[in-house]
Write an enzyme that holds these catalytic residues in place. Structure first.
Site, PDB file in Angstrom:
ATOM      1  N   LYS A   1      27.360   3.251 -97.652  1.00 19.18           N
ATOM      2  CA  LYS A   1      28.449   2.427 -98.223  1.00 19.18           C
ATOM      3  C   LYS A   1      28.428   1.080 -97.534  1.00 19.18           C
ATOM      4  O   LYS A   1      27.993   0.980 -96.387  1.00 19.18           O
ATOM      5  CB  LYS A   1      29.808   3.113 -97.962  1.00 19.18           C
ATOM      6  CG  LYS A   1      30.915   2.642 -98.873  1.00 19.18           C
ATOM      7  CD  LYS A   1      30.942   3.447-100.148  1.00 19.18           C
ATOM      8  CE  LYS A   1      31.950   2.944-101.136  1.00 19.18           C
ATOM      9  NZ  LYS A   1      32.100   3.892-102.261  1.00 19.18           N
TER      10      LYS A   1
ATOM     11  N   ASP B   1      32.352  -0.775-106.094  1.00 18.20           N
ATOM     12  CA  ASP B   1      33.512  -0.010-105.600  1.00 18.20           C
ATOM     13  C   ASP B   1      34.679  -0.984-105.755  1.00 18.20           C
ATOM     14  O   ASP B   1      34.596  -1.922-106.570  1.00 18.20           O
ATOM     15  CB  ASP B   1      33.293   0.455-104.149  1.00 18.20           C
ATOM     16  CG  ASP B   1      34.338   1.489-103.696  1.00 18.20           C
ATOM     17  OD1 ASP B   1      34.233   2.657-104.078  1.00 18.20           O
ATOM     18  OD2 ASP B   1      35.293   1.112-102.976  1.00 18.20           O
TER      19      ASP B   1
HETATM   20  P1  NDP Z   1      38.832  -1.578-108.733  1.00 18.90           P
HETATM   21  O1  NDP Z   1      38.655  -2.719-107.818  1.00 18.90           O
HETATM   22  O2  NDP Z   1      38.277  -1.656-110.101  1.00 18.90           O
HETATM   23  O3  NDP Z   1      40.380  -1.218-108.862  1.00 18.90           O
HETATM   24  C1  NDP Z   1      41.118  -0.869-107.751  1.00 18.90           C
HETATM   25  C2  NDP Z   1      42.542  -0.592-108.176  1.00 18.90           C
HETATM   26  O4  NDP Z   1      43.268  -0.061-107.080  1.00 18.90           O
HETATM   27  C3  NDP Z   1      43.277  -1.845-108.598  1.00 18.90           C
HETATM   28  O5  NDP Z   1      44.271  -1.471-109.523  1.00 18.90           O
HETATM   29  C4  NDP Z   1      43.880  -2.319-107.267  1.00 18.90           C
HETATM   30  O6  NDP Z   1      45.022  -3.136-107.441  1.00 18.90           O
HETATM   31  C5  NDP Z   1      44.268  -1.002-106.652  1.00 18.90           C
HETATM   32  N1  NDP Z   1      44.213  -1.095-105.185  1.00 18.90           N
HETATM   33  C6  NDP Z   1      43.153  -1.466-104.431  1.00 18.90           C
HETATM   34  N2  NDP Z   1      43.459  -1.449-103.134  1.00 18.90           N
HETATM   35  C7  NDP Z   1      44.743  -1.076-103.063  1.00 18.90           C
HETATM   36  C8  NDP Z   1      45.640  -0.883-102.004  1.00 18.90           C
HETATM   37  N3  NDP Z   1      45.264  -1.060-100.719  1.00 18.90           N
HETATM   38  N4  NDP Z   1      46.892  -0.469-102.325  1.00 18.90           N
HETATM   39  C9  NDP Z   1      47.262  -0.262-103.616  1.00 18.90           C
HETATM   40  N5  NDP Z   1      46.449  -0.444-104.660  1.00 18.90           N
HETATM   41  C10 NDP Z   1      45.225  -0.837-104.404  1.00 18.90           C
HETATM   42  O7  NDP Z   1      38.230  -0.310-107.946  1.00 18.90           O
HETATM   43  P2  NDP Z   1      37.784   1.107-108.539  1.00 18.90           P
HETATM   44  O8  NDP Z   1      38.616   1.491-109.691  1.00 18.90           O
HETATM   45  O9  NDP Z   1      36.319   1.073-108.661  1.00 18.90           O
HETATM   46  O10 NDP Z   1      38.104   2.062-107.285  1.00 18.90           O
HETATM   47  C11 NDP Z   1      39.326   2.761-107.143  1.00 18.90           C
HETATM   48  C12 NDP Z   1      39.109   3.940-106.218  1.00 18.90           C
HETATM   49  O11 NDP Z   1      38.104   4.805-106.767  1.00 18.90           O
HETATM   50  C13 NDP Z   1      38.615   3.602-104.807  1.00 18.90           C
HETATM   51  O12 NDP Z   1      39.124   4.556-103.907  1.00 18.90           O
HETATM   52  C14 NDP Z   1      37.102   3.791-104.933  1.00 18.90           C
HETATM   53  O13 NDP Z   1      36.505   4.037-103.685  1.00 18.90           O
HETATM   54  C15 NDP Z   1      37.060   5.012-105.827  1.00 18.90           C
HETATM   55  N6  NDP Z   1      35.814   5.260-106.530  1.00 18.90           N
HETATM   56  C16 NDP Z   1      35.223   4.305-107.304  1.00 18.90           C
HETATM   57  C17 NDP Z   1      34.062   4.590-107.989  1.00 18.90           C
HETATM   58  C18 NDP Z   1      33.428   3.613-108.897  1.00 18.90           C
HETATM   59  O14 NDP Z   1      32.424   3.975-109.525  1.00 18.90           O
HETATM   60  N7  NDP Z   1      33.925   2.407-109.064  1.00 18.90           N
HETATM   61  C19 NDP Z   1      33.399   5.889-107.848  1.00 18.90           C
HETATM   62  C20 NDP Z   1      34.138   6.860-107.075  1.00 18.90           C
HETATM   63  C21 NDP Z   1      35.283   6.522-106.438  1.00 18.90           C
HETATM   64  P3  NDP Z   1      44.882  -4.752-107.440  1.00 18.90           P
HETATM   65  O15 NDP Z   1      44.403  -5.100-108.825  1.00 18.90           O
HETATM   66  O16 NDP Z   1      46.256  -5.234-107.143  1.00 18.90           O
HETATM   67  O17 NDP Z   1      43.889  -5.093-106.383  1.00 18.90           O
HETATM   68  O1  2IT Z   2      32.599   6.054-104.270  1.00 20.91           O
HETATM   69  C1  2IT Z   2      31.658   6.084-105.103  1.00 20.91           C
HETATM   70  O2  2IT Z   2      31.093   7.148-105.388  1.00 20.91           O
HETATM   71  C2  2IT Z   2      31.238   4.830-105.723  1.00 20.91           C
HETATM   72  N1  2IT Z   2      31.856   3.786-105.471  1.00 20.91           N
HETATM   73  C3  2IT Z   2      30.061   4.797-106.653  1.00 20.91           C
HETATM   74  C4  2IT Z   2      28.782   4.702-105.865  1.00 20.91           C
HETATM   75  C5  2IT Z   2      27.531   4.485-106.678  1.00 20.91           C
HETATM   76  O3  2IT Z   2      26.493   4.354-106.027  1.00 20.91           O
HETATM   77  O4  2IT Z   2      27.565   4.480-107.910  1.00 20.91           O
END
Ligand code: NDP
Ligand code: 2IT
Length: 449
Positions: free
Chosen positions: A122, A162
């Protein structure tokens, strides 16, 4: 186990998120170590809690006014036991080594569960793209890649998105990588469709979370049809979680961002979801805007310092947290149980605190832990790597079918591993045990390296 955790804490006393992830993992592994004494003799856990490599670097860049900024970049290469390091990049002001290490640690066992040949890593930076112009984001991504490029590659380490890293950032990162290497390779995933990306990768994490929820419900003879769901977040994961809930006949009542949440009693339907996508992905605005278009919905600002989040107080059947780590504490968990929630499926990484998990496990709630439930994203990243190396691309239906099959397999694997070690029905134990055993046997096979 206690000794291993104590050493981890002593070595890096300030890394609380990393301690939490390691502690939650170790707490479920005692039955494995009892049966496999060679794991102890070979200090397997001691090796797995120490990253193979940690790269920290300076990222200097210039904003639109000509001011120079210096951010810190990270890439933690945790384990290459079963494949090249693989995992996302996070750009957010809160990023530090503890958070990147916790995410890299989780990624190792998540990637193992996918059945694909992916190690775990990561990275990211304490840079916040919010409020920055496209030109500033581009310059930051280029400066970040100017160092990262020497550490990654399609057979070495393959970053992806992420929090704060989506299609726009992957584009700028890939462009700079390609220029510096003078090679067009799949060294990043989440790429655009026209330049090596995979169909369904944007949807994969959210869709996978809902497929996993449906698998869990099926064990109780239920489906998502008619289920009232609380979703948090409004980014990539949350948007496609809501989309798939709707496709499966469920009702999504909430979405949130870091300022607050919307509660829509009528349900967030497909048209409303399109509006959320426009607010967050195109205008890069605040979710509060939602209520300007749909005045029957309620917007509730959330104070991050308060002892519980009112989002989790609404009555519902299911909760799918998709924002960030530790967004559900013990009190929130109790509110969820009191409000009728019988299923938690984690889209975010480590969204539930240890106290919250204890509440869920003590109340016979179906609990889908992140490393199993959100593995669909990295799984489709693995499929993107496969398509890149074959120089061809699969159809939407083909990738979706493979995603479904992978999630179905992970669900089975969790239950089978839990049962094999006397923890029937415990998805958390099953995910940790199954993810660990595969990595552990690879480490043993490869000797002391
Ligand atoms: P995005 O940046 O697309 O969206 C993040 C969302 O979470 C936004 O709505 C953001 O609000 C909110 N957010 C971020 N940080 C905080 C915080 N500290 N407190 C409250 N709200 C917060 O990210 P993703 O949707 O990609 O990721 C969301 C979660 O999913 C994370 O935990 C990530 O690690 C996990 N994840 C993501 C994957 C992926 O493929 N993208 C895969 C597996 C897990 P705002 O708009 O105000 O910043
Ligand atoms: O937390 C996760 O699994 C991710 N942000 C996706 C990682 C990836 O390599 O697609």
């Amino acid at each position: 186990m206690e000794q291993i955790l104590a050493t981890v804490v002593q070595r890096d006393p300030e890394q609380r998120e990393f301690h939490q992830a390691v502690g939650e993992f170790l707490a479920t592994l005692a039955p494995v170590l009892e049966r496999r004494p060679e794991y102890r003799r070979q200090a397997l856990l001691e090796r797995l809690v120490e990253p193979e490599r940690m790269i920290l670097f300076r990222v200097p860049w210039m904003d639109d006014q000509g001011a120079v900024h210096v951010n810190r970049g990270y890439r933690v290469e945790m384990s290459s036991a079963i494949g090249p390091y693989k995992g996302g990049l996070r750009f957010h002001s809160t990023v530090n080594l503890s958070i990147i290490k916790f995410l890299a640690f989780e990624q190792v066992f998540k990637n193992s569960l996918t059945t694909l040949p992916l190690g775990g890593g990561k990275g990211g930076a304490d840079f916040d793209p919010r409020g920055r112009s496209d030109a500033e984001v581009m310059r930051f991504c280029q400066a970040f890649m100017a160092e990262l490029f020497r550490h990654i590659g399609e057979d070495t380490d393959v970053p992806a998105g992420d929090v704060g890293v989506g299609a726009r950032e992957i584009g700028y990162l890939f462009g700079m990588y390609k220029k510096l290497r003078n090679k067009f390779t799949g060294a990043l995933t989440g790429k655009g469709l026209a330049w090596g990306g995979s169909l369904i990768r944007p949807e994969a994490t959210g869709y996978g979370v809902v497929y996993f929820a449906a698998e869990m419900l099926a064990t109780r003879g239920e489906t998502l049809a008619g289920k009232r769901c609380l979703v948090s977040g409004s980014g990539n994961v949350a948007q496609f979680t809501v989309e798939k809930i709707l496709q499966m006949g469920g009702k999504a009542l909430t979405m949130s961002d870091s300022c607050g949440y919307v509660y829509d009693e009528a349900g967030i339907d497909a048209a409303k979801l399109d509006c959320v996508k426009a607010i967050k992905n195109i205008r890069r605005g605040r979710l509060q805007e939602y209520c300007q278009y749909f005045p029957d919905a309620v917007y509730v600002p959330v104070d991050p310092a308060s002892d519980s989040n009112p989002l989790w107080r609404h009555s519902a059947d299911c909760a799918l947290p998709g924002a960030t780590h530790n967004e559900i504490n013990g009190l929130d968990a109790q509110h969820l149980v009191d409000g009728g929630v019988r299923l938690i499926c984690e889209g975010a990484n480590m969204p539930s605190t240890p106290e919250a998990i204890a509440v869920f496990r003590g109340n016979n709630v179906l609990f889908g832990p992140a490393k199993a439930a959100n593995a669909g994203g990295v799984a489709v990243s693995g499929l993107e790597m496969a398509q890149d190396s074959m120089r061809l691309s699969w159809s939407r239906d083909e990738v979706d079918a493979r995603l479904r099959a992978i999630i179905h397999g992970i669900h089975h694997t969790c239950l089978d591993a839990a049962a094999a070690y006397g923890q029937e029905g415990d998805y958390l134990a099953g995910a940790n045990i199954a993810g660990f055993v595969k990595v552990a046997s690879a480490v043993l096979d490869q000797g002391l390296v």
